[in-house]
Design a protein around this motif. Structure first.
Motif, mmCIF file in Angstrom:
data_model
loop_
_atom_site.group_PDB
_atom_site.id
_atom_site.type_symbol
_atom_site.label_atom_id
_atom_site.label_comp_id
_atom_site.label_asym_id
_atom_site.label_seq_id
_atom_site.Cartn_x
_atom_site.Cartn_y
_atom_site.Cartn_z
ATOM 1 N N THR A 66 -8.729 10.243 -1.406
ATOM 2 C CA THR A 66 -8.513 8.867 -1.855
ATOM 3 C C THR A 66 -7.637 8.835 -3.102
ATOM 4 O O THR A 66 -7.569 9.806 -3.845
ATOM 5 N N VAL A 67 -6.956 7.711 -3.279
ATOM 6 C CA VAL A 67 -6.227 7.457 -4.528
ATOM 7 C C VAL A 67 -6.812 6.174 -5.089
ATOM 8 O O VAL A 67 -6.912 5.175 -4.373
ATOM 9 N N LEU A 68 -7.263 6.208 -6.347
ATOM 10 C CA LEU A 68 -7.941 5.041 -6.925
ATOM 11 C C LEU A 68 -7.084 4.358 -7.981
ATOM 12 O O LEU A 68 -6.467 5.003 -8.818
ATOM 13 N N HIS A 69 -7.064 3.026 -7.916
ATOM 14 C CA HIS A 69 -6.404 2.225 -8.939
ATOM 15 C C HIS A 69 -7.432 1.195 -9.404
ATOM 16 O O HIS A 69 -8.185 0.693 -8.584
ATOM 17 N N THR A 70 -7.498 0.905 -10.711
ATOM 18 C CA THR A 70 -8.500 -0.078 -11.153
ATOM 19 C C THR A 70 -7.877 -1.259 -11.884
ATOM 20 O O THR A 70 -6.838 -1.131 -12.531
ATOM 21 N N VAL A 71 -8.515 -2.407 -11.728
ATOM 22 C CA VAL A 71 -8.145 -3.608 -12.492
ATOM 23 C C VAL A 71 -9.435 -4.164 -13.115
ATOM 24 O O VAL A 71 -10.527 -3.828 -12.658
ATOM 25 N N ASP A 72 -9.292 -5.032 -14.146
ATOM 26 C CA ASP A 72 -10.464 -5.437 -14.913
ATOM 27 C C ASP A 72 -11.068 -6.781 -14.556
ATOM 28 O O ASP A 72 -12.210 -7.056 -14.881
ATOM 29 N N ASP A 73 -10.287 -7.666 -13.938
ATOM 30 C CA ASP A 73 -10.871 -8.978 -13.633
ATOM 31 C C ASP A 73 -10.223 -9.586 -12.391
ATOM 32 O O ASP A 73 -9.316 -9.007 -11.798
ATOM 33 N N PHE A 122 -8.301 -12.267 -11.969
ATOM 34 C CA PHE A 122 -6.875 -12.607 -12.058
ATOM 35 C C PHE A 122 -6.010 -11.377 -11.803
ATOM 36 O O PHE A 122 -5.058 -11.420 -11.030
ATOM 37 N N GLN A 123 -6.391 -10.294 -12.489
ATOM 38 C CA GLN A 123 -5.611 -9.056 -12.327
ATOM 39 C C GLN A 123 -5.655 -8.567 -10.875
ATOM 40 O O GLN A 123 -4.667 -8.083 -10.343
ATOM 41 N N LEU A 124 -6.830 -8.729 -10.260
ATOM 42 C CA LEU A 124 -6.966 -8.293 -8.869
ATOM 43 C C LEU A 124 -5.995 -9.055 -7.966
ATOM 44 O O LEU A 124 -5.241 -8.461 -7.190
ATOM 45 N N MET A 125 -5.991 -10.394 -8.077
ATOM 46 C CA MET A 125 -5.139 -11.180 -7.203
ATOM 47 C C MET A 125 -3.659 -10.958 -7.519
ATOM 48 O O MET A 125 -2.827 -10.941 -6.620
ATOM 49 N N ASP A 126 -3.355 -10.763 -8.804
ATOM 50 C CA ASP A 126 -1.973 -10.434 -9.191
ATOM 51 C C ASP A 126 -1.535 -9.141 -8.525
ATOM 52 O O ASP A 126 -0.454 -9.045 -7.962
ATOM 53 N N ASN A 160 3.677 -3.689 -5.521
ATOM 54 C CA ASN A 160 2.501 -2.814 -5.417
ATOM 55 C C ASN A 160 2.199 -2.428 -3.976
ATOM 56 O O ASN A 160 2.308 -3.241 -3.077
ATOM 57 N N ARG A 161 1.770 -1.188 -3.803
ATOM 58 C CA ARG A 161 1.368 -0.731 -2.481
ATOM 59 C C ARG A 161 0.008 -1.354 -2.172
ATOM 60 O O ARG A 161 -0.904 -1.298 -2.990
ATOM 61 N N LEU A 192 -6.758 7.468 1.731
ATOM 62 C CA LEU A 192 -7.110 6.052 1.587
ATOM 63 C C LEU A 192 -6.744 5.586 0.190
ATOM 64 O O LEU A 192 -7.091 6.243 -0.798
ATOM 65 N N HIS A 193 -6.059 4.470 0.107
ATOM 66 C CA HIS A 193 -5.741 3.880 -1.193
ATOM 67 C C HIS A 193 -6.808 2.850 -1.516
ATOM 68 O O HIS A 193 -7.070 1.953 -0.728
ATOM 69 N N ILE A 194 -7.424 3.021 -2.690
ATOM 70 C CA ILE A 194 -8.554 2.180 -3.054
ATOM 71 C C ILE A 194 -8.268 1.438 -4.345
ATOM 72 O O ILE A 194 -7.721 2.002 -5.298
ATOM 73 N N LEU A 195 -8.621 0.144 -4.350
ATOM 74 C CA LEU A 195 -8.477 -0.662 -5.559
ATOM 75 C C LEU A 195 -9.873 -1.090 -5.995
ATOM 76 O O LEU A 195 -10.642 -1.605 -5.182
ATOM 77 N N LEU A 196 -10.193 -0.841 -7.259
ATOM 78 C CA LEU A 196 -11.509 -1.228 -7.776
ATOM 79 C C LEU A 196 -11.329 -2.337 -8.803
ATOM 80 O O LEU A 196 -10.509 -2.218 -9.710
ATOM 81 N N ALA A 197 -12.077 -3.431 -8.642
ATOM 82 C CA ALA A 197 -12.028 -4.512 -9.625
ATOM 83 C C ALA A 197 -13.378 -4.614 -10.313
ATOM 84 O O ALA A 197 -14.356 -5.061 -9.704
ATOM 85 N N ASP A 198 -13.440 -4.167 -11.560
ATOM 86 C CA ASP A 198 -14.669 -4.231 -12.348
ATOM 87 C C ASP A 198 -14.305 -4.086 -13.819
ATOM 88 O O ASP A 198 -13.485 -3.239 -14.165
#
Lengths: 164, 201
Positions: A32-39, A41-45, A52-53, A6-12
């Motif tokens: 799982t494979v985790l990728h993180t973004v900080d806010d 805007f970054q999430l929607m980008d 991006n996958r 599972l590919h997981i994106l965390l926004a926090d």
């Protein structure tokens, strides 16, 4: 695509939270494979850039900086390319208003962020597990709603699903 | 315009499969849960079929354990979606139909799917409850009766335990989502709302 990862994106924006998520995910059964973004805007980008996958699950904080979690959910649900994403939103509150707004705006999962590592682990395991079932069993994603805010999650996430 | 659709996923898959086999001139017979090919596929036929089914999101299962899991899932879905309840226990029904012991099947199922057959059945049943509430506009007591729950309270408990929501709250959320969706489709009359909702696929 490897259906077992599972590919997981965390926004926090909270680095402690990012650390806890990455550790909790290492201990669950599903790979799982985790990728993180900080806010927001970054999430929607991240989600709208073709290079991006697309993740299978997005975990997002209700109160994200720059663009809050509910606005991000709105945009995700209006974008036809993102219809298959599982969206899991969490907050520091177990208020019913937060919960209802999250689901009305298209969240699949709502939970109150726990401070206990074992509870976080069982929540993540449960969410990954159920998302996997919806994806691999052809169930209707738009009817996928899970609230883990009022459930006493035990160490074994399976027990949450036990029959009455 | 909002188009509401109702579909039977198993029937849809079967028709797509039959049409694609027909196009490739592969002879087949239909049986209860799928289609049976009259002879082995050549590697090139296998490849052609695999790529033509891929665009519908249909995969050919090459791993025998996954094939068993899929058969169990199909049997459970069939049981839950049948109009007349099956008079025997789910475990007996599955092991009879598949001619394998239930403990063996249960182990394979748990190893491959991260859940047990029992929990999977509850999940499918609750999905059916949601569908009857949303699409058929049934009341909770009608749903409880149709799906053979002993009482509305039993249905509500299982729903709450599985989803964390009461059926009443679930229904309210779906109604509010639909209202947002309608407002979104008529932006002139609703300048001040931020409407959202799922697009119907």
């Amino acid at each position: 695509m490897n259906r077992d990862t599972l590919h997981i994106l965390l926004a926090d924006n909270d680095s402690t939270c990012q650390y806890l998520f990455s550790h909790a995910l290492k201990d669950i059964k599903i790979k799982t494979v985790l990728h993180t973004v900080d806010d927001g805007f970054q999430l929607m980008d991240y989600l709208t850039q073709a290079k991006n996958r697309l993740p299978n699950i997005v975990f997002l904080n209700y109160s994200l900086p720059h663009k809050d979690g509910i606005s991000c959910l709105n945009e995700i649900r209006r974008n036809p390319k993102l219809q298959n994403l599982t969206t899991a939103i969490y907050s520091h509150s177990d208020s019913d208003t937060f919960l209802e707004e999250a689901f009305v705006n298209g969240a699949n999962v709502y939970f109150k962020r726990p401070y206990d590592m074992d509870i976080l682990k069982s929540i993540l395991e449960h969410v990954c597990n159920l998302s996997w079932q919806y994806t691999n069993s052809g169930l209707r994603k738009e009817n996928f709603m899970l609230s883990l805010s009022n459930i006493q999650v035990s160490q074994k996430s399976e027990s949450v699903l036990e029959s009455a | 315009m909002k188009l509401q659709i109702k579909y039977d996923i198993h029937h849809a898959c079967k028709v797509i499969l039959q049409e694609n086999l027909g196009k490739l001139d592969i002879p087949f017979k239909t049986n209860g849960l799928g289609v049976e090919l009259e002879k082995e596929l050549s590697p090139s036929q296998h490849q052609q079929l695999e790529s033509s089914l891929k665009k519908y999101g249909i995969e050919i299962i090459n791993n025998p354990k996954n094939a068993i899991v899929q058969q169990i899932k199909d049997l459970i879905t069939e049981m839950v979606y049948k109009d007349d309840p099956i008079p025997i226990k789910m475990s007996a029904y599955i092991s009879d139909k598949m001619n394998l012991s239930y403990s063996y099947l249960s182990k394979i199922f748990s190893d491959e799917t991260f859940t047990s057959i029992e929990n999977f059945m509850i999940l499918i049943r609750i999905e059916r409850v949601k569908q009857l509430i949303i699409e058929e506009k049934m009341t909770f007591s009608e749903v409880a009766w149709k799906l053979n729950y002993s009482s509305v309270a039993h249905l509500s408990n299982q729903f709450k335990k599985t989803t964390g929501l009461t059926p009443t709250l679930f229904q309210k959320i779906i109604e509010r989502r639909n209202q947002y969706q309608e407002a979104f489709n008529q932006p002139d009359e609703s300048n001040n709302v931020q409407p959202v909702g799922f697009k119907n696929s």
